[in-house]
Design a protein around this motif. Structure first.
Motif, PDB file in Angstrom:
ATOM      1  N   THR A  49       0.829  -1.205   0.000  1.00  0.00           N
ATOM      2  CA  THR A  49       0.000   0.000   0.000  1.00  0.00           C
ATOM      3  C   THR A  49       0.865   1.256   0.000  1.00  0.00           C
ATOM      4  OG1 THR A  49      -0.189  -0.061   2.424  1.00  0.00           O
ATOM      5  CG2 THR A  49      -1.927  -1.139   1.157  1.00  0.00           C
ATOM      6  N   ASN A  50       2.008   1.203   0.676  1.00  0.00           N
ATOM      7  CA  ASN A  50       2.922   2.351   0.654  1.00  0.00           C
ATOM      8  C   ASN A  50       3.504   2.568  -0.732  1.00  0.00           C
ATOM      9  OD1 ASN A  50       2.595   2.898   3.399  1.00  0.00           O
ATOM     10  ND2 ASN A  50       4.232   1.507   3.992  1.00  0.00           N
ATOM     11  N   LEU A  51       3.758   1.493  -1.456  1.00  0.00           N
ATOM     12  CA  LEU A  51       4.261   1.611  -2.820  1.00  0.00           C
ATOM     13  C   LEU A  51       3.226   2.290  -3.713  1.00  0.00           C
ATOM     14  CD1 LEU A  51       6.641   0.844  -4.711  1.00  0.00           C
ATOM     15  CD2 LEU A  51       5.377  -1.240  -5.257  1.00  0.00           C
ATOM     16  N   VAL A  52       1.963   1.905  -3.552  1.00  0.00           N
ATOM     17  CA  VAL A  52       0.898   2.560  -4.317  1.00  0.00           C
ATOM     18  C   VAL A  52       0.837   4.040  -3.971  1.00  0.00           C
ATOM     19  CG1 VAL A  52      -1.591   2.652  -4.721  1.00  0.00           C
ATOM     20  CG2 VAL A  52      -0.460   0.443  -4.531  1.00  0.00           C
ATOM     21  N   GLY A  53       0.987   4.363  -2.689  1.00  0.00           N
ATOM     22  CA  GLY A  53       0.976   5.761  -2.279  1.00  0.00           C
ATOM     23  C   GLY A  53       2.129   6.551  -2.857  1.00  0.00           C
ATOM     24  N   ALA A  54       3.288   5.910  -2.990  1.00  0.00           N
ATOM     25  CA  ALA A  54       4.476   6.601  -3.495  1.00  0.00           C
ATOM     26  C   ALA A  54       4.461   6.751  -5.018  1.00  0.00           C
ATOM     27  CB  ALA A  54       5.734   5.849  -3.059  1.00  0.00           C
ATOM     28  N   LEU A  55       4.000   5.710  -5.718  1.00  0.00           N
ATOM     29  CA  LEU A  55       4.073   5.707  -7.183  1.00  0.00           C
ATOM     30  C   LEU A  55       2.753   6.046  -7.856  1.00  0.00           C
ATOM     31  CD1 LEU A  55       6.188   2.476  -7.873  1.00  0.00           C
ATOM     32  CD2 LEU A  55       6.989   4.823  -7.566  1.00  0.00           C
ATOM     33  N   GLY A  56       1.642   5.859  -7.139  1.00  0.00           N
ATOM     34  CA  GLY A  56       0.340   5.945  -7.774  1.00  0.00           C
ATOM     35  C   GLY A  56      -0.091   4.571  -8.265  1.00  0.00           C
ATOM     36  N   PHE A  57      -1.399   4.389  -8.411  1.00  0.00           N
ATOM     37  CA  PHE A  57      -1.929   3.070  -8.742  1.00  0.00           C
ATOM     38  C   PHE A  57      -1.447   2.577 -10.100  1.00  0.00           C
ATOM     39  CE2 PHE A  57      -5.094   0.138 -10.424  1.00  0.00           C
ATOM     40  CZ  PHE A  57      -5.245  -0.739  -9.379  1.00  0.00           C
ATOM     41  N   GLN A  58      -1.621   3.375 -11.141  1.00  0.00           N
ATOM     42  CA  GLN A  58      -1.270   2.927 -12.486  1.00  0.00           C
ATOM     43  C   GLN A  58       0.222   2.643 -12.614  1.00  0.00           C
ATOM     44  OE1 GLN A  58      -3.352   1.999 -14.758  1.00  0.00           O
ATOM     45  NE2 GLN A  58      -5.135   2.661 -13.589  1.00  0.00           N
ATOM     46  N   GLN A  59       1.045   3.482 -11.988  1.00  0.00           N
ATOM     47  CA  GLN A  59       2.480   3.262 -12.068  1.00  0.00           C
ATOM     48  C   GLN A  59       2.893   2.000 -11.330  1.00  0.00           C
ATOM     49  OE1 GLN A  59       4.719   5.644 -13.967  1.00  0.00           O
ATOM     50  NE2 GLN A  59       5.328   3.516 -13.994  1.00  0.00           N
ATOM     51  N   THR A  60       2.213   1.699 -10.226  1.00  0.00           N
ATOM     52  CA  THR A  60       2.498   0.468  -9.499  1.00  0.00           C
ATOM     53  C   THR A  60       2.144  -0.753 -10.342  1.00  0.00           C
ATOM     54  OG1 THR A  60       2.067   1.584  -7.385  1.00  0.00           O
ATOM     55  CG2 THR A  60       2.056  -0.827  -7.379  1.00  0.00           C
ATOM     56  N   VAL A  61       1.023  -0.679 -11.052  1.00  0.00           N
ATOM     57  CA  VAL A  61       0.651  -1.760 -11.957  1.00  0.00           C
ATOM     58  C   VAL A  61       1.744  -1.962 -12.998  1.00  0.00           C
ATOM     59  CG1 VAL A  61      -0.982  -2.521 -13.730  1.00  0.00           C
ATOM     60  CG2 VAL A  61      -1.830  -1.470 -11.620  1.00  0.00           C
ATOM     61  N   GLN A  62       2.219  -0.884 -13.598  1.00  0.00           N
ATOM     62  CA  GLN A  62       3.286  -0.977 -14.605  1.00  0.00           C
ATOM     63  C   GLN A  62       4.571  -1.524 -13.998  1.00  0.00           C
ATOM     64  OE1 GLN A  62       3.697   2.861 -16.463  1.00  0.00           O
ATOM     65  NE2 GLN A  62       1.832   2.641 -17.673  1.00  0.00           N
ATOM     66  N   THR A  63       4.866  -1.119 -12.773  1.00  0.00           N
ATOM     67  CA  THR A  63       6.102  -1.553 -12.126  1.00  0.00           C
ATOM     68  C   THR A  63       6.119  -3.055 -11.875  1.00  0.00           C
ATOM     69  OG1 THR A  63       6.339   0.580 -11.021  1.00  0.00           O
ATOM     70  CG2 THR A  63       7.536  -1.262 -10.059  1.00  0.00           C
ATOM     71  N   LEU A  64       4.993  -3.608 -11.447  1.00  0.00           N
ATOM     72  CA  LEU A  64       4.948  -5.003 -11.009  1.00  0.00           C
ATOM     73  C   LEU A  64       4.421  -5.969 -12.061  1.00  0.00           C
ATOM     74  CD1 LEU A  64       3.600  -4.519  -7.360  1.00  0.00           C
ATOM     75  CD2 LEU A  64       5.977  -4.806  -8.098  1.00  0.00           C
ATOM     76  N   SER A  65       3.804  -5.475 -13.127  1.00  0.00           N
ATOM     77  CA  SER A  65       3.147  -6.385 -14.064  1.00  0.00           C
ATOM     78  C   SER A  65       4.121  -7.189 -14.913  1.00  0.00           C
ATOM     79  CB  SER A  65       2.178  -5.621 -14.970  1.00  0.00           C
ATOM     80  OG  SER A  65       2.859  -4.643 -15.721  1.00  0.00           O
ATOM     81  N   GLY A  66       5.388  -6.822 -14.943  1.00  0.00           N
ATOM     82  CA  GLY A  66       6.374  -7.624 -15.646  1.00  0.00           C
ATOM     83  C   GLY A  66       6.990  -8.708 -14.787  1.00  0.00           C
ATOM     84  N   HIS A  67       6.523  -8.824 -13.545  1.00  0.00           N
ATOM     85  CA  HIS A  67       7.098  -9.799 -12.621  1.00  0.00           C
ATOM     86  C   HIS A  67       6.523 -11.196 -12.844  1.00  0.00           C
ATOM     87  CE1 HIS A  67       8.674  -6.275 -10.654  1.00  0.00           C
ATOM     88  NE2 HIS A  67       9.178  -6.973  -9.658  1.00  0.00           N
TER      89      HIS A  67
END
Length: 368
Positions: free
Chosen positions: A142-160
């Motif tokens: 949840t802190n990552l979402v707060g720091a990056l924003g929802f869409q950016q978090t999706v982009q960050t983790l979706s290649g995992h």
């Protein structure tokens, strides 16, 4: 490798005064939040082979076998095309339809049965480079979402290839919906999931197990998870005594001055300071600390303070930082009302972990 101090780290006369956690106000940038999504130091070297199942609990052996097969099934190309992504996921290939069937496992069990050990072992066993695997707590996510924003978090983790979530919080409806929505996006992108969770407030009769609550709260994702129930007693205290007796204040202070990298704080003052630091920064609060020395431990005054202490206990346990204390023993931190309330599982976990760290700290009082 443990970072805990040994006898060789101690000297009769300290070169400098101990550190103070109360004097620290750490700032944690977003890139550190992403880079630290790996198993914590305590679980650096754990593997399925180092998990010792209780012979009286066959579900533990079964869980290892199922997770080994799950990890093996995560090899090969990623559903969206494989290959290492950039730090924030830019350049990610167009998502393909994810494979059918369960893409997640949920480890369901009481505190101390080794769920985090198994979750970290799954991360280590998954055949993908570390940059394509993520491991964190629900709060960290949840802190990552707060720091990056929802869409950016999706982009960050979706290649995992895999996302492991330890202690999925079922007691905050808003955050649960947020993370469930995020996980839905990641599953659509082909990311495999693994999770453990806490117990919902008001579910005291169910106590130790929470699979039904977890599957209900993640709503549309429930069909993508296979629950693995893990029975057993708290391994940290199998055949071990209760919380060790605290030491005199003077002895704790002397040990703090004699131990390199030790911190020394009054327990009431530390509780007050925790209210000024966001729980996502409690790990950074302990950076470089080799031992925590606390004086005047006393009952925690209210639930908000208690929940902050739970997070700090988790971070200290993750980092294998011994805790030496004067005052009351750690099994008397929380009131009967707290231990019988909705957050009882968190409080019992904190007691279990602080007790283990208190045992680790006993050597700090040994004479050279």
């Amino acid at each position: 490798m443990s970072s805990s101090p040994s006898a060789t780290d101690r000297s009769p006369i300290a070169d400098a005064a101990p550190l103070s956690l109360c004097a620290r106000m750490p700032h944690v940038p977003a890139d550190r939040l992403v880079a630290e999504m790996v198993p914590p130091p305590r679980f650096d070297s754990v593997r399925f082979s180092t998990y010792i199942p209780d012979p009286n609990q066959p579900s533990q052996t079964e869980a290892v076998q199922v997770l080994e097969g799950f990890a093996a099934g995560l090899g090969g190309a990623h559903a969206v095309g494989g290959g290492k992504r950039g730090f924030l996921g830019f350049g990610r290939a167009k998502a393909a339809k994810p494979p059918a069937g369960p893409r997640g496992v949920y480890l369901d069990g009481g505190y101390g049965v080794g769920k985090t050990h198994l979750l970290a072992s799954l991360w280590h066993a998954t055949p993908a480079e570390p940059a394509l695997k993520a491991f964190g707590t629900f709060v960290g996510l949840t802190n990552l979402v707060g720091a990056l924003g929802f869409q950016q978090t999706v982009q960050t983790l979706s290649g995992h290839r895999l996302l492991c979530i330890d202690e999925f919080e079922l007691d905050d409806p808003g955050d649960t919906v947020l993370v469930s929505t995020l996980l839905g996006k990641l599953v659509d992108a082909g990311v495999a999931l693994a999770a453990t969770s806490n117990t919902l407030p008001g579910k005291l009769g169910e106590g130790r197990f929470a699979a039904a609550d977890f599957l209900r709260e993640i709503q549309g994702l429930s069909a993508r998870f296979r629950p693995l129930r893990i029975d057993g007693e708290d391994y940290r205290h199998r055949g071990l005594p209760a919380a060790p007796a605290p030491f005199p204040k003077e002895q704790v202070t002397k040990a703090a001055y004699a131990t390199a990298g030790a911190s020394l704080d009054g327990f009431p003052q530390l509780l007050g300071h925790l209210a000024k630091v966001h729980p996502s920064r409690y790990g950074a609060l302990t950076d470089g600390v080799q031992a925590v020395c606390l004086t005047d431990v006393q009952p925690v005054p209210d639930q908000s303070t208690a929940l902050r202490l739970v997070v700090l206990a988790d971070r200290l346990y993750d980092r294998e930082v011994p805790v030496l204390a004067s005052g009351l023993p750690f099994d008397r931190l929380f009131s009967e009302e707290m231990l019988n309330g909705g957050y009882r599982k968190k409080y019992f976990r904190a007691i279990s972990r602080l007790t283990a760290l208190a045992r680790d700290a006993e050597r700090l009082t040994e004479s050279d």
